[in-house]
Each structure stands twice: as C-alpha cells, then as structure tokens.
Design an enzyme around this catalytic site. Structure first.
Site, short mmCIF file in Angstrom:
data_model
loop_
_atom_site.label_atom_id
_atom_site.label_comp_id
_atom_site.label_asym_id
_atom_site.label_seq_id
_atom_site.Cartn_x
_atom_site.Cartn_y
_atom_site.Cartn_z
N ILE A 112 -3.03 -8.04 -4.92
CA ILE A 112 -3.64 -7.06 -4.02
C ILE A 112 -3.65 -5.66 -4.63
CG2 ILE A 112 -3.64 -6.11 -1.65
CD1 ILE A 112 -3.85 -9.16 -1.61
N LYS B 69 5.64 -0.87 11.13
CA LYS B 69 5.09 0.40 10.59
C LYS B 69 3.57 0.33 10.53
CE LYS B 69 4.52 2.42 5.99
NZ LYS B 69 3.29 1.67 5.66
N ASN B 70 3.05 -0.77 10.00
CA ASN B 70 1.60 -0.81 9.77
C ASN B 70 0.78 -0.91 11.06
OD1 ASN B 70 2.14 -0.52 7.10
ND2 ASN B 70 1.62 -2.63 6.51
N ARG C 269 -0.78 7.51 3.90
CA ARG C 269 -2.05 6.80 3.76
C ARG C 269 -2.81 6.77 5.09
NH1 ARG C 269 -4.87 6.30 -0.19
NH2 ARG C 269 -6.47 4.72 0.01
N ASP D 108 3.59 -6.81 0.46
CA ASP D 108 4.66 -5.87 0.79
C ASP D 108 6.05 -6.49 0.64
OD1 ASP D 108 2.83 -3.91 1.25
OD2 ASP D 108 2.91 -4.00 3.43
N ARG E 47 10.23 6.51 4.71
CA ARG E 47 8.90 6.49 5.31
C ARG E 47 8.67 5.23 6.12
NH1 ARG E 47 4.29 7.04 1.22
NH2 ARG E 47 3.39 6.21 3.09
N CYS F 62 1.72 5.64 -0.99
CA CYS F 62 2.48 5.20 -2.16
C CYS F 62 1.58 4.98 -3.36
CB CYS F 62 3.19 3.88 -1.83
SG CYS F 62 4.62 4.09 -0.79
N ARG G 236 -6.14 2.85 -4.89
CA ARG G 236 -6.30 3.00 -3.45
C ARG G 236 -7.58 3.72 -3.01
NH1 ARG G 236 -0.53 3.24 -0.50
NH2 ARG G 236 -1.67 1.75 0.79
N PRO G 237 -8.75 3.21 -3.44
CA PRO G 237 -10.00 3.81 -2.98
C PRO G 237 -10.21 3.53 -1.49
CG PRO G 237 -10.43 1.74 -4.10
CD PRO G 237 -8.95 1.99 -4.23
N ILE G 238 -11.12 4.30 -0.86
CA ILE G 238 -11.46 3.99 0.54
C ILE G 238 -12.97 3.75 0.69
CG2 ILE G 238 -9.44 5.17 1.51
CD1 ILE G 238 -11.39 7.39 2.44
N ASP G 239 -13.55 3.28 -0.40
CA ASP G 239 -15.00 3.04 -0.41
C ASP G 239 -15.43 2.08 0.71
OD1 ASP G 239 -13.47 1.28 -2.12
OD2 ASP G 239 -15.36 0.26 -2.53
#
Ligand code: UD1
Length: 417
Positions: free
Chosen positions: A326, A22-23, A92, A304, A396, A116, A121-124
């Site tokens: 994590i 998936k990833n 995501r 995961d 998903r 999820c 879950r920042p995207i800085d």
C-alpha cells in the site's frame, strides 16, 4: 520534547481496553460539520490527532464541548474560512474538511495536508472525485482552492480503493444534487461507521463496507449521535504484545471480525488465544513459526499492522517475509530493529526477517506512527533499556499508551528531555 524509556522483558498480565478507532474519529469529527446543529460523538480516542482537528473545528467557529471521550460539536455559527498551513499540516485527515466544506458551501480554501512520512501520499483521487462532481480546483503554491456552482451526482470509478478518497467523495456527494456511485470504493470497516453517522444525520447512503457505495444527495443534514467503533489497529498492536509477553493478557472492547486477517497469521504462527465476543486473552507463545505476509486493502492484512507485526516475526524460528503493497515507504522501523539485533534483509518493500534473534535495548527514533508502535513492541521484549525519540508520532494515534501498558506490568515511562 519527550522520549519513551522502556525496561524490557517484563510479562504483561491484566486488562487493556481499546479506545475508539483513530481512522474513524478523524473523519467523524469533520463530518459533524455537515450537519446543522449539534452532533455528539462518543468514544473519541484521546490522541493528539483529535486535538489538531479540534483546532480546525474551532477556527471554523464551531463550539466543542468535551466530557472525557464524549464530544459535542455545535455548528450553529459555522463559518467557511481558509484553513491555514500551520493547522492543515498537523495531520493527514485535515483533507476531510475539503469534502465537507465543498459539500456545504461549494467553496474551500485549505493548505496541503500533513501526515506520516510513509510514502508520497498524493490526493489526486480525492481531487478527481471532486472534479467529477463539478468542482473546479486551483492549486496555488501550497494551497488548494475548490469552487463549484453546483455539485451533481455521477459515477466515480476509483483507480485505487483509497480510504481517504472514498470518504472525502462520500462527504462531497452527501449534499450534491442527484445520485453518486463510487465504484472500487475502499471497504475498510471505518467507512461503515462514517456512513452510519451521515445516515443518522439524514443522508441517504448505502453500500459502505462493499466496493460500491451509493449516495443519494439530500438538501440538509441535522445533528445526531454516533459512537466511534473500536480501533482495530490499536487492538492488533496489543494483541501482538500479548503473543510476545502475555501472561493471561486480556484485551477488551474489540470486534474480533475486524481483525480476521491478523488472526489468520497468528494461527499460522502457532499463537494460541481465547477469543470472546468482545475480548481476547493470550499468553506468550514460546515456539513461533515463520510466515509470509503481504499487506492488502481490507479485509486483507492491514498495512497499519505491518510494522508491529514485523517485531513478532523477529521472534519466529525461521525465515519470514513481510511485503508492503500500500505504501512505498513503510520501512522506517527496520534500521532500528537491526540496531537492536534483528536479522532483516530489505529489498524494496519486501523484508526477509530471519529469526529468532534476541533484541537488545538501545537508543532509537520513531519515524512514523506505526513504526513508533513497532519500536515500543520491540523495546518491551528487548534485553535492557530502550529509549525512543520522536515520540510525537506515537501519541498522534495511540491513546494513553504509557498508562495502558504500565497497568499490565510493563516498565515504560515518558521523560521530558
Ligand atoms: C488511511 C489510513 C491509514 C492507512 C491507509 C491504508 C486514515 C486517517 N489513515 O490512509 O492509516 O494506512 O488508509 O489502509 O484513515 N493514493 C493515491 N492517490 C490518492 C489517495 C491515495 O495514489 O488520491 C494512494 C496512496 O499513496 C497509497 C494508497 O493509495 O499508496 C492508499 O492510500 P489511502 O487508502 O488513501 O490511505 P489514507 O486514506 O491516506
């Protein structure tokens, strides 16, 4: 709405074949838009995250042809359009269109990504990387607008080895001028699959799979072919089921090296298995020993697998610990496991799991993808009937999970509510 109903306690025997990761797939699909022309991606998993990406790819006026697990994406008529909220929040990985469209058009408009609920879950780090390459970023309500006159290669030191940020910066740098070096890059194996795809398109990238990735910008990319690597997390989930319920359960299509950290823990717990080049066969282990696990970035124990592994720990004789490093909120499965009879004490992100406890079937809710996977593992070993709600999370990321498990003897079905 649907729910999963499981009658627990049945042994699992026969064969399960692992699908594409998936990833990897959720990055390879947006990556195809970097090329001019047609790209073919093989072994794409049949998961709903894939379908959500298809919607975005089609919105951007690309053609998708699908023949089971082989997809062809034709970018000949690609148009750079605003990616609306109802599409970007579905997953995501919608944020990968940022790196891709920024690279190709120097302009992106996209609503915040979804995903999820396992942390803030920042995207800085993604944005810092884009900025370092020359992008101007404007945040308007729930939307990002990224603009650049030109993107210029530079050295980017990631504060944390983020998988998403590494991939997204790699995308943005692929068509930039000059050389970009990503230091403290994520080393997850999916990165190598993505680098291979880009290099086959004509990109000049080296170092994926190590902590330093070098990207020499090129002017154009062309369509090519790639195969998605096997899903090491899906494999890990079925391996855990084999340790709990296997009667010569064989899991095919794996790359054993990708699951070394899991095998190290299984060895400590006394699980025996037979490993071949691309398959593993295992049977139920009667006398599991406890262990202490800390999740880490690759090649450490994968976050995961934290949640499904937690179920195995409820069946070990003694006190185990599972510490998450994590994500700050990967704990959604614990109340359900406790409701089923597990003895778990939770302090922050560290769970102490006292085994062995019998689990009993009940009604529970999936709170995220891997929590949902853990609840399926729990339902399969529980006494009686387990009903899992909010199963969209599970669909998903786990392809054909009901069929794969039914085929090896599990009593599991999906019901409409
Ligand atoms: C990916 C995987 C997910 C896995 C995770 C860690 C995909 C689609 N998902 O998620 O299954 O659990 O890697 O292996 O590939 N962070 C920041 N700022 C950022 C980005 C990340 O602070 O800009 C933090 C996150 O909040 C988290 C940590 O870094 O605490 C790891 O995140 P990251 O590696 O980026 O995970 P994802 O790529 O979202």
């Amino acid at each position: 709405m649907e729910r999963i109903v499981i009658d627990g306690g049945f042994p699992l025997s026969g064969n399960i074949t692992i699908g594409g990761a998936k990833n990897s797939a959720v990055a390879l699909i947006p990556a195809a838009l970097l090329a001019d022309g047609i790209s073919t991606i093989k072994n794409v998993p049949n998961i709903t995250d894939r379908d959500a990406l298809f919607e975005i790819v089609r919105l951007l006026n690309c053609k998708i042809e699908q023949n089971d697990k082989i997809i062809k994406i034709d970018t000949s008529n690609l148009e750079n359009k605003l990616i609306p909220q109802q599409l970007s929040v579905k997953l995501r990985a919608s944020y990968y269109f940022m790196g891709v469209l920024l690279s190709k058009y120097k302009h992106v408009e996209i609503y915040f990504p979804g995903g999820c609920n396992i942390g803030s879950r920042p995207i800085d780090l993604h944005l810092k990387g884009f900025k370092a390459l020359g992008a101007k970023i404007t945040k308007k309500k729930h939307k990002y607008i990224l603009d650049a006159e030109e993107l210029k290669g530079t050295t980017i030191n990631l504060d944390f080895a983020s998988v998403g940020a590494t991939i997204n910066i790699m995308f943005a740098a692929t068509l930039a001028k000059g050389t970009t070096i990503i230091k403290n890059a994520a080393k997850e194996v999916e990165l190598i699959n993505i680098m291979d795809f880009l290099n086959k398109m004509g990109a000049k990238i080296s170092g994926a799979g190590t902590d330093t990735i070098t990207i020499e910008g090129v002017e154009k990319l062309h369509g090519t072919e790639i195969e998605v690597i096997p899903d090491r997390i899906e494999a890990g989930t079925y391996i855990l089921m084999g340790a709990l319920l296997g009667d010569n359960l064989t899991i095919n299509g794996i790359i054993p090296d990708h699951n070394k950290a899991l095998f190290a823990e299984l060895d400590k717990m006394g699980v025996s298995y037979k490993l071949n080049t691309s398959s593993i066969t295992l049977s139920k282990c009667e006398n599991l020993k406890p262990t202490n696990i800390i999740t880490q970035v690759y090649p450490g124990f994968p976050t995961d697998l934290n949640q499904p592994m937690g179920v195995l720990l409820t069946q070990a004789n003694g006190v185990s610990t599972m510490e998450e490093t994590i994500w700050e909120n990967r704990i959604g499965h614990y109340p359900s496991l406790q409701k089923m009879g597990a003895n778990i004490e939770l302090k922050g992100n560290k769970a102490t799991i006292i085994g062995k406890t019998e689990l009993k079937g009940t009604e529970i809710n999936a709170t995220d993808l891997r929590a949902g996977a853990a609840l399926i593992v729990a339902g399969l070993i529980a006494k009686g009937t387990t009903t899992i709600y909010d199963i969209d999370y599970i669909l998903r990321g786990y392809e054909n999970i009901i069929n794969k498990l039914s085929n090896v003897g599990a009593k599991i079905k999906i019901e409409k509510i």
